[in-house]
Design a protein around this motif. Structure first.
Motif, PDB file in Angstrom:
ATOM      1  N   GLN A 138       3.594   2.333 -10.175  1.00 45.24           N
ATOM      2  CA  GLN A 138       4.936   2.115  -9.664  1.00 45.24           C
ATOM      3  C   GLN A 138       5.661   3.522  -9.365  1.00 45.24           C
ATOM      4  O   GLN A 138       5.411   4.439 -10.001  1.00 45.24           O
ATOM      5  CB  GLN A 138       5.949   1.394 -10.811  1.00 45.24           C
ATOM      6  N   LEU A 139       6.531   3.480  -8.484  1.00 46.82           N
ATOM      7  CA  LEU A 139       7.160   4.656  -7.736  1.00 46.82           C
ATOM      8  C   LEU A 139       8.347   4.899  -8.405  1.00 46.82           C
ATOM      9  O   LEU A 139       9.389   3.904  -8.771  1.00 46.82           O
ATOM     10  CB  LEU A 139       7.487   4.552  -6.341  1.00 46.82           C
ATOM     11  N   ASP A 140       8.576   5.955  -9.066  1.00 39.14           N
ATOM     12  CA  ASP A 140       9.905   6.605  -9.721  1.00 39.14           C
ATOM     13  C   ASP A 140      10.676   7.006  -8.423  1.00 39.14           C
ATOM     14  O   ASP A 140      10.788   7.979  -8.068  1.00 39.14           O
ATOM     15  CB  ASP A 140       9.572   7.609 -10.817  1.00 39.14           C
ATOM     16  N   LEU A 141      11.825   6.190  -8.139  1.00 42.66           N
ATOM     17  CA  LEU A 141      12.641   6.464  -6.981  1.00 42.66           C
ATOM     18  C   LEU A 141      13.569   7.942  -7.277  1.00 42.66           C
ATOM     19  O   LEU A 141      14.009   8.348  -6.388  1.00 42.66           O
ATOM     20  CB  LEU A 141      13.591   5.211  -6.663  1.00 42.66           C
ATOM     21  N   SER A 142      13.737   8.129  -8.390  1.00 40.10           N
ATOM     22  CA  SER A 142      14.687   9.253  -8.888  1.00 40.10           C
ATOM     23  C   SER A 142      13.989  10.532  -8.456  1.00 40.10           C
ATOM     24  O   SER A 142      14.663  11.439  -8.157  1.00 40.10           O
ATOM     25  CB  SER A 142      15.049   9.144 -10.149  1.00 40.10           C
ATOM     26  N   ILE A 143      12.548  10.488  -8.509  1.00 37.67           N
ATOM     27  CA  ILE A 143      11.945  11.717  -8.210  1.00 37.67           C
ATOM     28  C   ILE A 143      10.812  11.524  -7.124  1.00 37.67           C
ATOM     29  O   ILE A 143      10.101  12.452  -6.766  1.00 37.67           O
ATOM     30  CB  ILE A 143      11.080  12.276  -9.590  1.00 37.67           C
ATOM     31  N   SER A 144      10.885  10.232  -6.634  1.00 40.98           N
ATOM     32  CA  SER A 144      10.076   9.866  -5.571  1.00 40.98           C
ATOM     33  C   SER A 144       8.378  10.232  -5.891  1.00 40.98           C
ATOM     34  O   SER A 144       7.632  10.625  -5.059  1.00 40.98           O
ATOM     35  CB  SER A 144      10.267  10.468  -4.301  1.00 40.98           C
ATOM     36  N   LYS A 145       8.065   9.946  -6.983  1.00 45.00           N
ATOM     37  CA  LYS A 145       6.803  10.228  -7.374  1.00 45.00           C
ATOM     38  C   LYS A 145       6.048   8.730  -8.166  1.00 45.00           C
ATOM     39  O   LYS A 145       6.813   7.850  -9.007  1.00 45.00           O
ATOM     40  CB  LYS A 145       6.566  11.368  -8.441  1.00 45.00           C
ATOM     41  N   LEU A 146       4.838   8.821  -8.236  1.00 41.75           N
ATOM     42  CA  LEU A 146       4.271   7.724  -9.030  1.00 41.75           C
ATOM     43  C   LEU A 146       4.381   7.826 -10.552  1.00 41.75           C
ATOM     44  O   LEU A 146       4.099   8.862 -11.037  1.00 41.75           O
ATOM     45  CB  LEU A 146       2.818   7.245  -8.653  1.00 41.75           C
ATOM     46  N   ILE A 147       4.456   6.618 -11.294  1.00 41.36           N
ATOM     47  CA  ILE A 147       4.420   6.990 -12.690  1.00 41.36           C
ATOM     48  C   ILE A 147       2.952   6.670 -13.166  1.00 41.36           C
ATOM     49  O   ILE A 147       2.355   5.495 -12.860  1.00 41.36           O
ATOM     50  CB  ILE A 147       5.396   5.922 -13.336  1.00 41.36           C
ATOM     51  N   LEU A 188       4.220   0.931  -3.290  1.00 44.47           N
ATOM     52  CA  LEU A 188       4.543   2.169  -2.253  1.00 44.47           C
ATOM     53  C   LEU A 188       4.878   1.131  -0.935  1.00 44.47           C
ATOM     54  O   LEU A 188       4.062   0.416  -0.543  1.00 44.47           O
ATOM     55  CB  LEU A 188       3.316   3.095  -1.896  1.00 44.47           C
ATOM     56  N   PRO A 189       5.777   1.917   0.010  1.00 44.51           N
ATOM     57  CA  PRO A 189       6.021   1.246   1.396  1.00 44.51           C
ATOM     58  C   PRO A 189       4.782   1.460   2.221  1.00 44.51           C
ATOM     59  O   PRO A 189       4.006   2.312   1.895  1.00 44.51           O
ATOM     60  CB  PRO A 189       7.107   2.043   1.773  1.00 44.51           C
ATOM     61  N   MET A 190       4.673   0.638   3.205  1.00 43.84           N
ATOM     62  CA  MET A 190       3.426   0.575   4.074  1.00 43.84           C
ATOM     63  C   MET A 190       3.100   1.869   4.706  1.00 43.84           C
ATOM     64  O   MET A 190       1.909   2.299   4.911  1.00 43.84           O
ATOM     65  CB  MET A 190       3.742  -0.690   5.150  1.00 43.84           C
ATOM     66  N   LYS A 191       4.127   2.661   5.189  1.00 43.92           N
ATOM     67  CA  LYS A 191       3.893   4.013   5.820  1.00 43.92           C
ATOM     68  C   LYS A 191       3.255   5.057   4.685  1.00 43.92           C
ATOM     69  O   LYS A 191       2.260   5.643   5.186  1.00 43.92           O
ATOM     70  CB  LYS A 191       5.069   4.588   6.404  1.00 43.92           C
ATOM     71  N   SER A 192       3.683   4.648   3.519  1.00 41.87           N
ATOM     72  CA  SER A 192       3.039   5.652   2.447  1.00 41.87           C
ATOM     73  C   SER A 192       1.653   5.389   2.215  1.00 41.87           C
ATOM     74  O   SER A 192       0.819   6.126   2.013  1.00 41.87           O
ATOM     75  CB  SER A 192       4.001   5.739   1.282  1.00 41.87           C
ATOM     76  N   ILE A 193       1.549   4.005   2.293  1.00 37.85           N
ATOM     77  CA  ILE A 193       0.121   3.459   1.997  1.00 37.85           C
ATOM     78  C   ILE A 193      -0.956   4.045   3.088  1.00 37.85           C
ATOM     79  O   ILE A 193      -2.052   4.271   2.733  1.00 37.85           O
ATOM     80  CB  ILE A 193       0.050   2.019   1.880  1.00 37.85           C
ATOM     81  N   VAL A 194      -0.434   3.979   4.228  1.00 35.12           N
ATOM     82  CA  VAL A 194      -1.275   4.475   5.463  1.00 35.12           C
ATOM     83  C   VAL A 194      -1.685   5.835   5.327  1.00 35.12           C
ATOM     84  O   VAL A 194      -2.742   6.371   5.323  1.00 35.12           O
ATOM     85  CB  VAL A 194      -0.487   4.043   6.784  1.00 35.12           C
TER      86      VAL A 194
END
Length: 269
Positions: A138-147, A188-194
């Motif tokens: 899951q993405l930590d939105l506060s730091i924009s990084k995966l946990i 992750l959103p689709m653009k980030s997945i791509v």
């Protein structure tokens, strides 16, 4: 070779456009396109496809990194396991006759195309059921990084191993494994997945292409033309990405891939 001087780059452009739009489609179609239109055996087409995927995916990954949508830690982690399995896949590909490889590729392509079409159809009509449990990554939105957790690392490891083996065996890059895996195991959103998928493809495909070059299994002349065409196509694909619905592109790609798979079965039999 003279008659192919224009055809091969044009095919590469088509592959690059699909890679830019989907992060996977161009890679899986590279080999059947080379087999069908250039009349290459699977063992020769696979390393050429890997070169094209490596060059265009690297460009796409750099664009994603600059836009800060590439999850580079996840990409590197999956790539490590992909690089372990890619040479094994290449070794197996050189030991297996052409017909069984074509049939295996066709079956995988049919499975991917049908699944992709169904998912795109459900997304367009809003009937895609929500996941009953949250994904392990899951993405930590506060730091924009995966946990990072053990289930997350394990899921991405399996995806990397599978993509690496199929990359070497079939010359497909592995994007058709990476993209669905990131959809399933992350939020992750689709653009980030791509973008992340392209990062994995860049590393794994480069490794496979270098192994093929070192072993003398790479036709450098054809690979150069095809790879340069795919690079140009990827730039066009990225420009088109903002104007075209991703789900519609997936549906069109799925139909095209299904027809290509049927053509390969006919050619193999």
């Amino acid at each position: 070779m003279d008659s192919h001087t224009l055809i091969i780059p044009a095919l590469g452009v088509f592959v690059g456009i699909l890679m830019g739009l989907t992060g996977a489609g161009g890679g899986i179609l590279s080999v059947p396109i080379l087999v069908f239109f250039v009349h290459l055996p699977m063992a020769e087409a696979s390393p050429i496809a890997l070169c094209a995927i490596a060059l265009s995916a690297t460009a796409g990954a750099i664009i994603g990194l600059k836009e800060k949508i590439l999850r580079y830690k996840a990409a590197i982690f999956m790539s490590i396991f992909g690089l372990i399995m890619s040479p094994i896949g290449l070794w197996v590909a050189n030991k297996v006759p052409n017909m069984p490889l074509l049939l295996l590729f066709s079956v995988i392509l049919i499975f991917v195309s049908v699944r992709l079409y169904i998912q795109a159809h459900k997304t367009i009509h809003g009937t895609l059921p929500p996941s009953p449990t949250p994904p392990p990554c899951q993405l930590d939105l506060s730091i924009s990084k995966l946990i990072w957790t053990m289930p997350c690392a394990r899921s991405l490891m399996y995806a990397g191993l599978t993509a690496g083996f199929l990359s070497g065996l079939l010359g497909v890059g592995g994007g058709f494994v990476i993209v669905p895996s990131l959809k399933k195991f992350t939020d992750l959103p689709m653009k980030s997945i791509v973008a992340t998928s392209l990062g994995v493809l860049a590393i794994v495909s480069t490794g496979g292409a270098l192994v093929s070059l070192a072993s003398g299994n790479l036709n450098v002349e054809i690979a150069s033309l095809f790879a340069l065409g795919s690079l140009v196509g990827l730039v066009f694909g990225k420009l088109m990405e903002r104007k075209i619905s991703g789900t519609r592109v997936q549906q069109i790609f799925a139909i095209f891939a299904f027809l290509v798979a049927l053509s390969l079965i006919y050619k193999a039999v």
